[in-house]
Design a protein around this motif. Structure first.
Motif, PDB file in Angstrom:
ATOM      1  N   LEU A  62       0.819  -1.210   0.000  1.00 32.37           N
ATOM      2  CA  LEU A  62       0.000   0.000   0.000  1.00 32.37           C
ATOM      3  C   LEU A  62       0.854   1.263   0.000  1.00 32.37           C
ATOM      4  CD1 LEU A  62      -2.453  -1.138   2.811  1.00 32.37           C
ATOM      5  CD2 LEU A  62      -2.752  -1.382   0.322  1.00 32.37           C
ATOM      6  N   GLY A  63       2.065   1.145   0.531  1.00 34.15           N
ATOM      7  CA  GLY A  63       2.951   2.297   0.621  1.00 34.15           C
ATOM      8  C   GLY A  63       4.329   1.874   1.074  1.00 34.15           C
ATOM      9  N   THR A  64       5.223   2.828   1.091  1.00 36.90           N
ATOM     10  CA  THR A  64       6.610   2.573   1.470  1.00 36.90           C
ATOM     11  C   THR A  64       7.204   3.829   2.088  1.00 36.90           C
ATOM     12  OG1 THR A  64       8.793   1.925   0.613  1.00 36.90           O
ATOM     13  CG2 THR A  64       7.375   3.138  -0.883  1.00 36.90           C
ATOM     14  N   TYR A  65       8.180   3.645   2.943  1.00 39.60           N
ATOM     15  CA  TYR A  65       8.911   4.789   3.484  1.00 39.60           C
ATOM     16  C   TYR A  65      10.327   4.374   3.808  1.00 39.60           C
ATOM     17  CZ  TYR A  65       8.785   3.423   8.486  1.00 39.60           C
ATOM     18  OH  TYR A  65       8.972   2.795   9.699  1.00 39.60           O
ATOM     19  N   TYR A  66      11.187   5.380   3.930  1.00 39.57           N
ATOM     20  CA  TYR A  66      12.579   5.130   4.315  1.00 39.57           C
ATOM     21  C   TYR A  66      12.950   6.008   5.501  1.00 39.57           C
ATOM     22  CZ  TYR A  66      13.726   9.473   1.850  1.00 39.57           C
ATOM     23  OH  TYR A  66      13.765  10.778   1.440  1.00 39.57           O
ATOM     24  N   LEU A  67      13.999   5.590   6.199  1.00 33.44           N
ATOM     25  CA  LEU A  67      14.625   6.368   7.274  1.00 33.44           C
ATOM     26  C   LEU A  67      16.110   6.456   6.961  1.00 33.44           C
ATOM     27  CD1 LEU A  67      13.060   4.710  10.455  1.00 33.44           C
ATOM     28  CD2 LEU A  67      12.764   7.087   9.766  1.00 33.44           C
ATOM     29  N   LYS A  68      16.653   7.654   7.060  1.00 35.74           N
ATOM     30  CA  LYS A  68      18.083   7.835   6.828  1.00 35.74           C
ATOM     31  C   LYS A  68      18.572   9.009   7.659  1.00 35.74           C
ATOM     32  CE  LYS A  68      17.609  10.869   2.812  1.00 35.74           C
ATOM     33  NZ  LYS A  68      17.920  11.035   1.402  1.00 35.74           N
ATOM     34  N   PRO A  69      19.878   9.052   7.936  1.00 31.28           N
ATOM     35  CA  PRO A  69      20.402  10.235   8.625  1.00 31.28           C
ATOM     36  C   PRO A  69      20.133  11.479   7.784  1.00 31.28           C
ATOM     37  CG  PRO A  69      22.029   8.480   8.612  1.00 31.28           C
ATOM     38  CD  PRO A  69      20.921   8.062   7.682  1.00 31.28           C
ATOM     39  N   ASN A  70      19.718  12.538   8.437  1.00 32.48           N
ATOM     40  CA  ASN A  70      19.437  13.769   7.716  1.00 32.48           C
ATOM     41  C   ASN A  70      20.717  14.418   7.202  1.00 32.48           C
ATOM     42  OD1 ASN A  70      17.422  15.661   6.825  1.00 32.48           O
ATOM     43  ND2 ASN A  70      18.326  17.097   8.258  1.00 32.48           N
ATOM     44  N   LYS A  92      -6.662   6.710   3.235  1.00 32.69           N
ATOM     45  CA  LYS A  92      -7.218   5.609   4.032  1.00 32.69           C
ATOM     46  C   LYS A  92      -6.368   5.269   5.261  1.00 32.69           C
ATOM     47  CE  LYS A  92      -9.551   3.785   0.031  1.00 32.69           C
ATOM     48  NZ  LYS A  92      -9.795   2.711  -0.894  1.00 32.69           N
ATOM     49  N   GLY A  93      -5.499   6.199   5.658  1.00 34.40           N
ATOM     50  CA  GLY A  93      -4.721   6.009   6.871  1.00 34.40           C
ATOM     51  C   GLY A  93      -3.375   5.338   6.688  1.00 34.40           C
ATOM     52  N   VAL A  94      -2.982   5.039   5.468  1.00 32.38           N
ATOM     53  CA  VAL A  94      -1.702   4.358   5.242  1.00 32.38           C
ATOM     54  C   VAL A  94      -0.535   5.267   5.632  1.00 32.38           C
ATOM     55  CG1 VAL A  94      -0.204   3.232   3.545  1.00 32.38           C
ATOM     56  CG2 VAL A  94      -2.685   2.904   3.434  1.00 32.38           C
ATOM     57  N   ALA A  95      -0.559   6.507   5.170  1.00 33.75           N
ATOM     58  CA  ALA A  95       0.523   7.439   5.495  1.00 33.75           C
ATOM     59  C   ALA A  95       0.587   7.694   7.001  1.00 33.75           C
ATOM     60  CB  ALA A  95       0.362   8.747   4.739  1.00 33.75           C
ATOM     61  N   SER A  96      -0.556   7.824   7.622  1.00 33.26           N
ATOM     62  CA  SER A  96      -0.573   8.037   9.077  1.00 33.26           C
ATOM     63  C   SER A  96       0.043   6.849   9.804  1.00 33.26           C
ATOM     64  CB  SER A  96      -2.003   8.259   9.568  1.00 33.26           C
ATOM     65  OG  SER A  96      -2.518   9.456   9.046  1.00 33.26           O
ATOM     66  N   ALA A  97      -0.301   5.642   9.379  1.00 32.55           N
ATOM     67  CA  ALA A  97       0.273   4.437  10.003  1.00 32.55           C
ATOM     68  C   ALA A  97       1.781   4.386   9.783  1.00 32.55           C
ATOM     69  CB  ALA A  97      -0.397   3.182   9.432  1.00 32.55           C
ATOM     70  N   MET A  98       2.225   4.723   8.569  1.00 29.47           N
ATOM     71  CA  MET A  98       3.666   4.702   8.301  1.00 29.47           C
ATOM     72  C   MET A  98       4.388   5.777   9.098  1.00 29.47           C
ATOM     73  SD  MET A  98       4.158   3.679   4.257  1.00 29.47           S
ATOM     74  CE  MET A  98       3.546   5.224   3.612  1.00 29.47           C
ATOM     75  N   CYS A  99       3.777   6.949   9.238  1.00 26.10           N
ATOM     76  CA  CYS A  99       4.402   8.021  10.008  1.00 26.10           C
ATOM     77  C   CYS A  99       4.564   7.617  11.472  1.00 26.10           C
ATOM     78  CB  CYS A  99       3.586   9.302   9.884  1.00 26.10           C
ATOM     79  SG  CYS A  99       4.364  10.717  10.678  1.00 26.10           S
ATOM     80  N   GLU A 100       3.526   7.059  12.039  1.00 23.71           N
ATOM     81  CA  GLU A 100       3.598   6.600  13.433  1.00 23.71           C
ATOM     82  C   GLU A 100       4.653   5.502  13.578  1.00 23.71           C
ATOM     83  OE1 GLU A 100       0.719   4.399  16.647  1.00 23.71           O
ATOM     84  OE2 GLU A 100      -0.190   5.913  15.335  1.00 23.71           O
ATOM     85  N   HIS A 101       4.659   4.558  12.646  1.00 21.76           N
ATOM     86  CA  HIS A 101       5.638   3.473  12.663  1.00 21.76           C
ATOM     87  C   HIS A 101       7.052   4.031  12.543  1.00 21.76           C
ATOM     88  CE1 HIS A 101       7.864  -0.023  11.007  1.00 21.76           C
ATOM     89  NE2 HIS A 101       7.047  -0.715  11.796  1.00 21.76           N
ATOM     90  N   SER A 102       7.238   5.005  11.668  1.00 20.36           N
ATOM     91  CA  SER A 102       8.582   5.554  11.447  1.00 20.36           C
ATOM     92  C   SER A 102       9.126   6.229  12.698  1.00 20.36           C
ATOM     93  CB  SER A 102       8.574   6.535  10.273  1.00 20.36           C
ATOM     94  OG  SER A 102       7.872   7.722  10.557  1.00 20.36           O
ATOM     95  N   GLN A 103       8.271   6.838  13.474  1.00 19.92           N
ATOM     96  CA  GLN A 103       8.739   7.487  14.698  1.00 19.92           C
ATOM     97  C   GLN A 103       9.274   6.454  15.688  1.00 19.92           C
ATOM     98  OE1 GLN A 103       5.903  10.509  16.143  1.00 19.92           O
ATOM     99  NE2 GLN A 103       5.093  10.502  14.056  1.00 19.92           N
ATOM    100  N   LYS A 104       8.598   5.333  15.795  1.00 22.24           N
ATOM    101  CA  LYS A 104       9.058   4.259  16.682  1.00 22.24           C
ATOM    102  C   LYS A 104      10.338   3.625  16.150  1.00 22.24           C
ATOM    103  CE  LYS A 104       4.383   3.324  18.225  1.00 22.24           C
ATOM    104  NZ  LYS A 104       3.203   2.508  18.039  1.00 22.24           N
ATOM    105  N   GLU A 105      10.374   3.369  14.844  1.00 19.18           N
ATOM    106  CA  GLU A 105      11.554   2.761  14.230  1.00 19.18           C
ATOM    107  C   GLU A 105      12.772   3.671  14.333  1.00 19.18           C
ATOM    108  OE1 GLU A 105      12.035  -0.494  12.733  1.00 19.18           O
ATOM    109  OE2 GLU A 105      10.292  -0.658  14.044  1.00 19.18           O
TER     110      GLU A 105
END
Length: 131
Positions: A62-70, A92-105
């Motif tokens: 449904l979506g994808t995101y990355y985390l990297k040093p700024n 449908k809440g996918v970006a919100s779920a990924m944003c919340e997940h990314s903060q924890k990760e």
């Protein structure tokens, strides 16, 4: 239900199908609109510290995101993220779920803060959310 997990090599063709039209449109990312697939793979998969996919119960990405040093060196404790959601599942809440997940990760990966460097001015989805 949305499940978010780490990227696996076999995910790339499905991720490319999601990010390619976004990059080609030039409306939300600063990548060249004609970015070759190998350069997109490098930017989305190889450069980041971690890349994730959000999928539904059937395994549809449904979506994808990355985390990297700024920034390198003394700025590497702050992370940067990029998110893309499949067009058909936006709102449908996918970006919100990924944003919340990314903060924890980000915390799990040892980052101390998160910074978003830019949002393209015509990205009305984020503009509507922010207001």
């Amino acid at each position: 239900m949305i499940k978010i997990r780490r990227f696996q090599e076999q995910d790339w063709p499905r991720i490319w199908a999601i990010v390619k039209p976004v990059f080609r449109s030039g409306e939300t990312y600063t990548f060249p609109t004609d970015i070759p697939e190998q350069d997109a793979f490098h930017a989305w998969i190889e450069v980041p510290e971690a890349t994730y996919v959000a999928e539904d119960d059937s395994g549809l990405i449904l979506g994808t995101y990355y985390l990297k040093p700024n920034q390198p060196g003394q700025g590497s404790h702050v992370c940067n993220c990029g998110y893309v959601v499949r067009e058909a599942t936006r709102g449908k809440g996918v970006a919100s779920a990924m944003c919340e997940h990314s903060q924890k990760e980000a915390v799990e990966l040892g980052f101390h803060a998160m910074q978003y460097n830019l949002v393209v001015s015509i990205n009305t989805g984020i503009a509507d959310w922010w207001v």
